[in-house]
Write a protein that holds these residues in place. Structure first.
Motif, PDB file in Angstrom:
ATOM      1  N   PHE A  38       1.654-150.380 -25.832  1.00 56.02           N
ATOM      2  CA  PHE A  38       2.489-149.239 -26.171  1.00 56.02           C
ATOM      3  C   PHE A  38       2.228-148.132 -25.157  1.00 56.02           C
ATOM      4  O   PHE A  38       1.177-148.099 -24.509  1.00 56.02           O
ATOM      5  N   ASP A  39       3.170-147.254 -25.030  1.00 52.23           N
ATOM      6  CA  ASP A  39       3.040-146.112 -24.125  1.00 52.23           C
ATOM      7  C   ASP A  39       2.066-145.107 -24.741  1.00 52.23           C
ATOM      8  O   ASP A  39       2.223-144.709 -25.900  1.00 52.23           O
ATOM      9  N   ILE A  40       1.053-144.698 -23.980  1.00 52.22           N
ATOM     10  CA  ILE A  40       0.077-143.743 -24.492  1.00 52.22           C
ATOM     11  C   ILE A  40       0.766-142.459 -24.945  1.00 52.22           C
ATOM     12  O   ILE A  40       0.315-141.781 -25.877  1.00 52.22           O
ATOM     13  N   GLY A  41       1.891-142.140 -24.319  1.00 49.04           N
ATOM     14  CA  GLY A  41       2.632-140.949 -24.715  1.00 49.04           C
ATOM     15  C   GLY A  41       3.179-141.025 -26.124  1.00 49.04           C
ATOM     16  O   GLY A  41       3.535-139.984 -26.710  1.00 49.04           O
ATOM     17  N   GLU A  42       3.265-142.237 -26.690  1.00 49.22           N
ATOM     18  CA  GLU A  42       3.740-142.400 -28.069  1.00 49.22           C
ATOM     19  C   GLU A  42       2.644-142.074 -29.083  1.00 49.22           C
ATOM     20  O   GLU A  42       2.935-141.847 -30.254  1.00 49.22           O
ATOM     21  N   MET A  43       1.397-142.081 -28.640  1.00 50.78           N
ATOM     22  CA  MET A  43       0.271-141.822 -29.532  1.00 50.78           C
ATOM     23  C   MET A  43       0.258-140.357 -29.946  1.00 50.78           C
ATOM     24  O   MET A  43       0.537-139.477 -29.137  1.00 50.78           O
ATOM     25  N   PRO A  44      -0.070-140.067 -31.209  1.00 52.03           N
ATOM     26  CA  PRO A  44      -0.194-138.664 -31.608  1.00 52.03           C
ATOM     27  C   PRO A  44      -1.209-137.942 -30.722  1.00 52.03           C
ATOM     28  O   PRO A  44      -2.258-138.487 -30.376  1.00 52.03           O
ATOM     29  N   ARG A  45      -0.872-136.731 -30.368  1.00 57.91           N
ATOM     30  CA  ARG A  45      -1.758-135.956 -29.507  1.00 57.91           C
ATOM     31  C   ARG A  45      -3.018-135.567 -30.278  1.00 57.91           C
ATOM     32  O   ARG A  45      -2.943-134.951 -31.337  1.00 57.91           O
ATOM     33  N   PRO A  46      -4.196-135.935 -29.770  1.00 55.92           N
ATOM     34  CA  PRO A  46      -5.432-135.595 -30.495  1.00 55.92           C
ATOM     35  C   PRO A  46      -5.726-134.096 -30.441  1.00 55.92           C
ATOM     36  O   PRO A  46      -5.566-133.465 -29.397  1.00 55.92           O
ATOM     37  N   HIS A  47      -6.148-133.552 -31.579  1.00 56.89           N
ATOM     38  CA  HIS A  47      -6.578-132.157 -31.615  1.00 56.89           C
ATOM     39  C   HIS A  47      -8.029-132.014 -31.153  1.00 56.89           C
ATOM     40  O   HIS A  47      -8.398-131.000 -30.559  1.00 56.89           O
ATOM     41  N   HIS A  48      -8.834-133.038 -31.467  1.00 52.17           N
ATOM     42  CA  HIS A  48     -10.240-133.037 -31.068  1.00 52.17           C
ATOM     43  C   HIS A  48     -10.573-134.398 -30.465  1.00 52.17           C
ATOM     44  O   HIS A  48     -10.201-135.445 -31.016  1.00 52.17           O
ATOM     45  N   LEU A  49     -11.275-134.375 -29.359  1.00 44.21           N
ATOM     46  CA  LEU A  49     -11.714-135.590 -28.681  1.00 44.21           C
ATOM     47  C   LEU A  49     -13.230-135.649 -28.755  1.00 44.21           C
ATOM     48  O   LEU A  49     -13.918-134.781 -28.217  1.00 44.21           O
ATOM     49  N   LEU A  50     -13.773-136.653 -29.455  1.00 42.77           N
ATOM     50  CA  LEU A  50     -15.219-136.795 -29.646  1.00 42.77           C
ATOM     51  C   LEU A  50     -15.756-137.849 -28.684  1.00 42.77           C
ATOM     52  O   LEU A  50     -15.275-138.987 -28.667  1.00 42.77           O
ATOM     53  N   ILE A  51     -16.748-137.467 -27.901  1.00 42.06           N
ATOM     54  CA  ILE A  51     -17.414-138.389 -26.975  1.00 42.06           C
ATOM     55  C   ILE A  51     -18.847-138.589 -27.456  1.00 42.06           C
ATOM     56  O   ILE A  51     -19.562-137.612 -27.708  1.00 42.06           O
ATOM     57  N   THR A  52     -19.286-139.854 -27.583  1.00 42.54           N
ATOM     58  CA  THR A  52     -20.645-140.115 -28.038  1.00 42.54           C
ATOM     59  C   THR A  52     -21.650-140.128 -26.893  1.00 42.54           C
ATOM     60  O   THR A  52     -22.789-139.692 -27.069  1.00 42.54           O
ATOM     61  N   HIS A  53     -21.241-140.625 -25.719  1.00 41.68           N
ATOM     62  CA  HIS A  53     -22.150-140.649 -24.576  1.00 41.68           C
ATOM     63  C   HIS A  53     -21.367-140.996 -23.317  1.00 41.68           C
ATOM     64  O   HIS A  53     -20.157-141.247 -23.380  1.00 41.68           O
ATOM     65  N   HIS A  77      -9.089-130.366 -26.969  1.00 42.97           N
ATOM     66  CA  HIS A  77     -10.393-129.816 -27.332  1.00 42.97           C
ATOM     67  C   HIS A  77     -11.435-130.919 -27.370  1.00 42.97           C
ATOM     68  O   HIS A  77     -11.270-131.923 -28.082  1.00 42.97           O
ATOM     69  N   LEU A  78     -12.519-130.750 -26.631  1.00 40.33           N
ATOM     70  CA  LEU A  78     -13.573-131.760 -26.516  1.00 40.33           C
ATOM     71  C   LEU A  78     -14.779-131.385 -27.359  1.00 40.33           C
ATOM     72  O   LEU A  78     -15.201-130.228 -27.380  1.00 40.33           O
ATOM     73  N   ILE A  79     -15.341-132.379 -28.024  1.00 40.77           N
ATOM     74  CA  ILE A  79     -16.619-132.233 -28.726  1.00 40.77           C
ATOM     75  C   ILE A  79     -17.548-133.278 -28.128  1.00 40.77           C
ATOM     76  O   ILE A  79     -17.298-134.483 -28.234  1.00 40.77           O
TER      77      ILE A  79
END
Length: 350
Positions: free
Chosen positions: A140-155, A174-176
């Protein structure tokens, strides 16, 4: 911090800060809680970070060379059963749902919708290397994905912090993240960011996101060495109500029981993959038996496993983790607690 340190011997505090690159000197944590370890900064060391739960040094290329060139792979015969399964997602039911949903995209990438907010965990939509096959390409086109409000990175390992994937997302996302990673995100011009140490919490109305300790490490550049940035797991108290634990990459450690005693967990999302051979992967990646043990100690109501099916990063074939964790859960009478999501599927409610 000062009150906490005053209760600990000076030599004990100093030993935690005597780490050099890849230092494996054991940190004395016996009798300390995870929160006390975090308050005493026993995971900080001379401008870097260290894993206080393991005495195994990380970052040297020699164990990997030994593994790739001289180690017998007992799983090779099972590779014939691996299949490429493109990931298709109908996002409309997710958008229409006003409560809580969890979508397993691929690898360790999970989209959590909590009321009107989307939280995207460890997005890695492309293979971390041209030498690593992608068994779950996005259809699927990534543009079809809902836009994330928060992006969580573990490492910061490349299968969790993927530059091409981040480049496909809006710069104002917004990155966490754990501490560190300034250079990476500054280069990406992604500046809306919360940097968290262990037990720091980001609050947004009734939603709370806490970074917790885990048994791992990280490295992005072998020339500058390991552990220049922190790693962790997340405890997400959703505005909807349920509590979600996201393990990130982690080896088994005693902290699971303590986390389970402190927090009621409705869903444990546990990374399971890249766990063979055990002599190499064991210190920092759980195998199926350990993942089930961690799930039990967390006291979670339900279990979702991720980090399987997309990239063969260990000896085991990509489909084996799900098979083996099912077998382990069934042996212990816990199979009904498994959330059997495949890539691209969504759990609605908890």
């Amino acid at each position: 911090m000062a009150a906490m340190s005053s209760r600990l011997p000076l030599s004990f505090i100093k030993s935690a800060h005597a780490s050099a690159r890849g230092d494996s000197t054991p940190v004395q944590t016996q009798g300390l809680s995870l929160r006390e370890i975090a308050l005493a900064k026993l995971h900080h060391a001379n401008g870097r970070f260290r894993n206080p739960f393991s005495g195994v040094a990380q970052g040297s290329p020699w164990p990997v060379i030994k593994w790739k060139l001289f180690s017998r792979n007992r799983f090779k015969a099972l590779y014939a059963d691996e299949r490429v399964v493109p990931v298709s997602i109908d996002w409309e039911p997710v958008r229409q749902n006003n409560g809580l949903s969890v979508t397993f995209l691929k690898h360790a990438s999970v989209m959590i919708k909590d009321q009107d907010k989307y939280l995207l965990v460890d997005p890695a939509f492309f293979s971390p290397s041209r030498f690593i096959k992608d068994f779950t390409p996005l259809a699927f086109d990534i543009g079809e994905m809902p836009r994330p409000h928060h992006l969580l990175i573990t490492h910061g390992h490349y299968d969790h912090l993927d530059i091409p994937t981040l480049n496909s997302l809006p710069r104002e996302t917004h990155l966490i993240t754990p501490l560190g990673y300034d250079e990476t995100f500054n280069e990406l011009e992604m500046k809306q960011r919360i940097r968290m140490d262990w037990f720091d919490t980001f609050e947004e109305g009734d939603r709370e996101i806490t970074l917790l300790p885990c048994n791992h490490w990280t490295m992005r550049n072998p020339l500058t060495g390991p552990d220049r940035s922190l790693w962790g797991s997340y405890l997400i108290k959703t505005a909807t109500g349920p509590v979600i634990y996201v393990s990130g990459d982690t080896g088994y450690f005693d902290g699971f029981r303590e986390i389970g005693e402190q927090f009621p967990i409705d869903l444990a999302i546990i990374n399971l993959g890249a766990y063979e051979p055990r002599w190499l992967m064991g210190p920092t990646h759980m195998n199926p038996a350990e993942a089930v043990q961690a799930f039990k100690e967390l006291g979670a109501e339900r279990l979702l496993i991720v980090h399987w099916g997309s990239y063969r990063l260990g000896d085991e074939p990509v489909h084996l983790p799900l098979i083996e964790v099912r077998r382990e859960l069934e042996k212990q009478g816990l199979l009904d607690r498994l959330v059997p999501l495949n890539h691209g599927e969504t759990l609605f409610g908890l």
